[in-house]
Design a protein around this motif. Structure first.
Motif, PDB file in Angstrom:
ATOM      1  N   SER A   1       0.823  -1.214   0.000  1.00 15.08           N
ATOM      2  CA  SER A   1       0.000   0.000   0.000  1.00 15.08           C
ATOM      3  C   SER A   1       0.855   1.261   0.000  1.00 15.08           C
ATOM      4  N   LEU A   2       1.881   1.271   0.836  1.00 14.94           N
ATOM      5  CA  LEU A   2       2.726   2.461   0.940  1.00 14.94           C
ATOM      6  C   LEU A   2       3.370   2.789  -0.399  1.00 14.94           C
ATOM      7  N   GLY A   3       3.899   1.782  -1.080  1.00 17.37           N
ATOM      8  CA  GLY A   3       4.534   2.036  -2.364  1.00 17.37           C
ATOM      9  C   GLY A   3       3.566   2.595  -3.387  1.00 17.37           C
ATOM     10  N   LEU A   4       2.358   2.039  -3.452  1.00 16.80           N
ATOM     11  CA  LEU A   4       1.369   2.543  -4.412  1.00 16.80           C
ATOM     12  C   LEU A   4       0.931   3.962  -4.059  1.00 16.80           C
ATOM     13  N   LEU A   5       0.769   4.242  -2.775  1.00 20.46           N
ATOM     14  CA  LEU A   5       0.402   5.600  -2.366  1.00 20.46           C
ATOM     15  C   LEU A   5       1.496   6.596  -2.773  1.00 20.46           C
ATOM     16  N   LYS A   6       2.760   6.218  -2.595  1.00 20.51           N
ATOM     17  CA  LYS A   6       3.857   7.102  -2.975  1.00 20.51           C
ATOM     18  C   LYS A   6       3.929   7.279  -4.491  1.00 20.51           C
TER      19      LYS A   6
ATOM     20  N   SER B   1      13.189  -0.792   3.210  1.00 13.67           N
ATOM     21  CA  SER B   1      12.882   0.482   2.535  1.00 13.67           C
ATOM     22  C   SER B   1      11.648   1.188   3.075  1.00 13.67           C
ATOM     23  N   PHE B   2      11.299   0.962   4.347  1.00 18.30           N
ATOM     24  CA  PHE B   2      10.264   1.769   4.999  1.00 18.30           C
ATOM     25  C   PHE B   2      10.865   3.099   5.435  1.00 18.30           C
ATOM     26  N   PRO B   3      10.229   4.226   5.116  1.00 16.84           N
ATOM     27  CA  PRO B   3      10.768   5.533   5.516  1.00 16.84           C
ATOM     28  C   PRO B   3      10.671   5.742   7.028  1.00 16.84           C
ATOM     29  N   ASP B   4      11.446   6.701   7.524  1.00 16.68           N
ATOM     30  CA  ASP B   4      11.552   6.905   8.968  1.00 16.68           C
ATOM     31  C   ASP B   4      10.266   7.400   9.610  1.00 16.68           C
ATOM     32  N   TRP B   5       9.387   8.039   8.853  1.00 14.85           N
ATOM     33  CA  TRP B   5       8.141   8.523   9.456  1.00 14.85           C
ATOM     34  C   TRP B   5       7.138   7.393   9.691  1.00 14.85           C
ATOM     35  N   PHE B   6       7.356   6.243   9.068  1.00 12.31           N
ATOM     36  CA  PHE B   6       6.442   5.114   9.208  1.00 12.31           C
ATOM     37  C   PHE B   6       6.657   4.471  10.574  1.00 12.31           C
ATOM     38  N   GLU B   7       5.614   4.470  11.409  1.00 13.08           N
ATOM     39  CA  GLU B   7       5.728   4.006  12.789  1.00 13.08           C
ATOM     40  C   GLU B   7       5.148   2.600  12.940  1.00 13.08           C
TER      41      GLU B   7
ATOM     42  N   LEU C   1      -1.385   4.721   7.211  1.00 16.41           N
ATOM     43  CA  LEU C   1      -1.840   4.888   5.831  1.00 16.41           C
ATOM     44  C   LEU C   1      -3.341   5.067   5.674  1.00 16.41           C
ATOM     45  N   ILE C   2      -4.130   4.302   6.404  1.00 14.19           N
ATOM     46  CA  ILE C   2      -5.588   4.411   6.247  1.00 14.19           C
ATOM     47  C   ILE C   2      -6.082   5.716   6.856  1.00 14.19           C
ATOM     48  N   ASP C   3      -5.625   6.010   8.085  1.00 19.67           N
ATOM     49  CA  ASP C   3      -5.982   7.259   8.770  1.00 19.67           C
ATOM     50  C   ASP C   3      -4.726   8.050   9.104  1.00 19.67           C
ATOM     51  N   GLY C   4      -3.725   7.998   8.252  1.00 18.22           N
ATOM     52  CA  GLY C   4      -2.436   8.595   8.558  1.00 18.22           C
ATOM     53  C   GLY C   4      -2.387  10.099   8.370  1.00 18.22           C
ATOM     54  N   LEU C   5      -1.281  10.684   8.793  1.00 19.13           N
ATOM     55  CA  LEU C   5      -1.075  12.122   8.616  1.00 19.13           C
ATOM     56  C   LEU C   5      -0.709  12.445   7.173  1.00 19.13           C
ATOM     57  N   ARG C   6       0.004  11.547   6.507  1.00 23.70           N
ATOM     58  CA  ARG C   6       0.426  11.786   5.129  1.00 23.70           C
ATOM     59  C   ARG C   6      -0.553  11.222   4.109  1.00 23.70           C
ATOM     60  N   TYR C   7      -1.166  10.107   4.436  1.00 28.86           N
ATOM     61  CA  TYR C   7      -2.069   9.440   3.499  1.00 28.86           C
ATOM     62  C   TYR C   7      -3.343   9.021   4.220  1.00 28.86           C
ATOM     63  N   LYS C   8      -4.440   9.011   3.460  1.00 25.42           N
ATOM     64  CA  LYS C   8      -5.719   8.508   3.974  1.00 25.42           C
ATOM     65  C   LYS C   8      -6.407   7.742   2.858  1.00 25.42           C
ATOM     66  N   PHE C   9      -7.003   6.617   3.221  1.00 25.95           N
ATOM     67  CA  PHE C   9      -7.757   5.821   2.263  1.00 25.95           C
ATOM     68  C   PHE C   9      -9.140   6.428   2.036  1.00 25.95           C
ATOM     69  N   ASP C  10      -9.666   6.223   0.845  1.00 25.25           N
ATOM     70  CA  ASP C  10     -11.052   6.572   0.538  1.00 25.25           C
ATOM     71  C   ASP C  10     -11.931   5.388   0.942  1.00 25.25           C
ATOM     72  N   TRP C  11     -11.991   5.157   2.236  1.00 20.43           N
ATOM     73  CA  TRP C  11     -12.560   3.937   2.803  1.00 20.43           C
ATOM     74  C   TRP C  11     -14.085   3.915   2.640  1.00 20.43           C
TER      75      TRP C  11
END
Length: 417
Positions: free
Chosen positions: A14-19, A357-363, A42-52
């Motif tokens: 999901s992260l790769g496709l969102l990026k 290859s997960f970025p540092d902001w990914f918790e 990713l679903i309810d994240g600060l950078r990305y949100k899904f169209d759930w």
């Protein structure tokens, strides 16, 4: 382009496709620990949100439960989803363990096929271990008979062809896309439009261009040092680690290095401050001594031979000391499979995330590890990371698919069934 992620884990695909500029719609993952990490980022994240969708609960669920409880709603999605991605659990195929064609986890791939028939996405991406394409040799009774003398990849590919998909597939090394890890995986890439293009071959040929886009050096792999040198403990202050309920652990006080490698720039990705999951292991003195002996007896970057393992009294099947200037071996769910290149310890969860290859902001959330009978039920941080598809690979797939779709000047509406 809109996507659904099935068997989503903590969200590497999901992260790769969102990026790559895609829009997430839904993600299905049955383990609550992994789903919470996915939801948080990713679903309810600060950078990305899904169209759930309103009809789908934001909670962990199995593919079987999704099909049982929400099939009418899934049918309503037909023609609106560009991509469905998913890496069905692979333990029944893994060459690292005992391969079993009757493993019930193999059935999850069949559930994936049922979901495909309902949603009819424009493209499909299936990722699995390389054993996915190895034939089962044993005779199995019952429903598993149909897998005898063919690989599961062949079975799934034939099924997808039968419902109208153009199928391409093969094995690739994730290091081709800038991941600092020799991670070989099997991919099946499908399209509803049979335009004569082999999308898997196109993906393989896209590696060098993708690395250029990401400002990584062409013609060579990213090394472990490029990925985690800034996380070494040497010369760092330590503090109490407080990002999990378990106390008594320490972590480095993170400082941005003066010289930042191109890969490290990708991993920082605009993040300011310290990443999470930096907790250092609390090794016993005897364990540290054992690691020192292993480093002295090993060739960095190569798995310890059986003869050496026996001589050192090791029961593990595989253990590797990292080679500083080469990619890592495959990151697994077992943190003690790999020893740091310059320190007598296993890697931290963040170091394994960097190599994935997960970025540092990914918790990453939840426990760090688990043991005993809980291993079959829980999905702690090291397991979440080890099971994931490297986001850089997924991003490359997304960019390749977008370029392909644009070149054909076709839209989702043209492919409604």
């Amino acid at each position: 382009m809109r996507f659904i992620d099935v068997f989503a884990g903590c969200g590497g695909l999901s992260l790769g496709l969102l990026k790559a500029g895609f829009q997430g719609v839904a993600a299905i993952e049955k383990n609550p620990m992994a789903f919470e990490t996915l939801r948080h980022n990713l679903i309810d994240g600060l950078r990305y949100k899904f169209d759930w969708p309103d009809w789908l609960p934001k909670k962990a669920m199995s593919c079987e439960q999704l099909l049982t409880d929400f099939s009418p709603y899934l049918i309503s999605l037909a023609g609106t989803i560009d991509v469905m991605v998913g890496g069905p659990p692979c333990q029944g195929f893994s060459l690292a363990g005992k391969r079993n064609s009757a493993d019930p986890r193999n059935k999850m791939a069949e559930q994936y096929l049922e979901l495909v028939k309902l949603v009819k996405p424009r493209f499909l991406i299936i990722e699995n271990v390389t054993g996915f394409n190895s034939k089962f040799n044993e005779v199995v009774q019952g429903d598993a008979d149909k897998y005898y003398n063919q690989s599961y990849a062949e079975y799934i590919s034939n099924e997808l062809s039968g419902i109208g998909y153009s199928v391409s597939r093969g094995k690739l090394n994730c290091a081709m896309f800038g991941v600092p890890q020799n991670r070989y995986r099997y991919f099946i890439i499908c399209s509803l439009l049979d335009d004569g293009v082999n999308l898997f071959e196109r993906l393989v040929g896209y590696g060098e261009e993708f690395k250029s886009i990401k400002k990584l050096a062409r013609g060579k792999h990213v090394s472990v040092c490029d990925a985690i040198a800034d996380l070494e403990t040497a010369g760092k202050s330590l503090r109490e680690s407080n990002d999990s309920p378990v106390k008594g652990f320490r972590e480095i006080v993170y400082q941005l290095p003066d010289i930042v490698s191109p890969y490290l720039k990708l991993m920082h990705d605009g993040h300011v401050g310290s990443p999470n999951s930096l907790r250092l292991p609390n090794h016993k003195t005897s364990t540290v001594i054992q690691f020192i002996k292993i480093r002295q007896a090993s060739e960095p970057g190569k798995s310890l031979s059986k003869e050496t393992r026996d001589r050192l009294g090791l029961k593990k099947h595989a253990i590797t000391v990292l080679s500083k200037n080469q990619p890592s071996p495959t990151i697994t769910t077992l943190p003690d499979d790999v020893i740091h290149y310059s320190e007598p310890r296993i890697l931290t969860a963040r170091e394994t995330a960097r190599i994935q290859s997960f970025p540092d902001w990914f918790e990453f959330l939840g426990k760090y590890t688990t043991g005993g009978s809980s291993r079959k039920l829980e999905c702690p941080r090291y397991t979440q990371i080890g099971n994931a598809v490297p986001p850089l690979v997924s991003e490359a797939i997304g960019m390749m698919l977008k370029a392909h779709a644009s070149s054909k000047e076709i839209g989702v509406e043209a492919l409604k069934i």
